[in-house]
Write a protein that holds these residues in place. Structure first.
Motif, PDB file in Angstrom:
ATOM      1  N   LYS A  34       0.835  -1.198   0.000  1.00 11.68           N
ATOM      2  CA  LYS A  34       0.000   0.000   0.000  1.00 11.68           C
ATOM      3  C   LYS A  34       0.875   1.256   0.000  1.00 11.68           C
ATOM      4  O   LYS A  34       0.603   2.215  -0.728  1.00 11.68           O
ATOM      5  CB  LYS A  34      -0.915  -0.021   1.223  1.00 11.68           C
ATOM      6  CG  LYS A  34      -1.900   1.107   1.288  1.00 11.68           C
ATOM      7  CD  LYS A  34      -2.812   0.919   2.486  1.00 11.68           C
ATOM      8  CE  LYS A  34      -3.801   2.044   2.609  1.00 11.68           C
ATOM      9  NZ  LYS A  34      -4.693   1.858   3.752  1.00 11.68           N
ATOM     10  N   ASP A  75     -10.035  -3.005  -0.587  1.00 16.93           N
ATOM     11  CA  ASP A  75      -9.913  -1.559  -0.345  1.00 16.93           C
ATOM     12  C   ASP A  75      -9.869  -0.767  -1.654  1.00 16.93           C
ATOM     13  O   ASP A  75      -9.660   0.445  -1.625  1.00 16.93           O
ATOM     14  CB  ASP A  75      -8.644  -1.259   0.455  1.00 16.93           C
ATOM     15  CG  ASP A  75      -8.721  -1.748   1.891  1.00 16.93           C
ATOM     16  OD1 ASP A  75      -9.838  -2.046   2.360  1.00 16.93           O
ATOM     17  OD2 ASP A  75      -7.663  -1.832   2.539  1.00 16.93           O
ATOM     18  N   GLN A  77      -7.608  -0.682  -3.898  1.00 18.57           N
ATOM     19  CA  GLN A  77      -6.270  -0.179  -4.217  1.00 18.57           C
ATOM     20  C   GLN A  77      -5.737  -0.858  -5.479  1.00 18.57           C
ATOM     21  O   GLN A  77      -4.946  -0.263  -6.203  1.00 18.57           O
ATOM     22  CB  GLN A  77      -5.304  -0.452  -3.059  1.00 18.57           C
ATOM     23  CG  GLN A  77      -5.638   0.278  -1.793  1.00 18.57           C
ATOM     24  CD  GLN A  77      -4.950   1.618  -1.712  1.00 18.57           C
ATOM     25  OE1 GLN A  77      -3.940   1.841  -2.348  1.00 18.57           O
ATOM     26  NE2 GLN A  77      -5.518   2.517  -0.945  1.00 18.57           N
TER      27      GLN A  77
END
Length: 94
Positions: A34, A75, A77
């Motif tokens: 991340k 999420d 991402q």
């Protein structure tokens, strides 16, 4: 694999996961990935290293890598495309 991606994998391998920590390895790995995405190492739409490449770089099993990627996918991402790879998702414009 593109040279930029290869260099990113090598840099990732320098970030060692703490096996003595109470924090699970998959969570540590997803946090590192991340950070790489948010810092711009991989741009939106760019492929990130494959599961086996990430597993080799960090010395973990593919199960750990899959768990980390599942969190990032949940999420929003990354986007995972079966048979093609895993790509950085476009940022949300909220």
């Amino acid at each position: 694999m593109a040279e930029a991606t290869r260099a990113a994998v090598e840099r990732l391998g320098e970030n060692v996961l703490d096996r003595t920590s109470f924090v699970p390895l998959y969570y540590q790995l997803q946090e590192l990935l991340k950070e790489q995405i948010e810092s711009g190492v991989w741009r939106p739409g760019e492929a990130i290293p494959s599961e086996p490449e990430l597993a080799r770089s960090f010395g973990v099993s593919r199960v750990v890598v899959r768990q980390a990627l599942a969190i990032l996918s949940d999420d929003h991402q990354i986007v995972r495309v079966q048979g093609r790879g895993t790509f950085v998702a476009e940022p949300k414009l909220d």
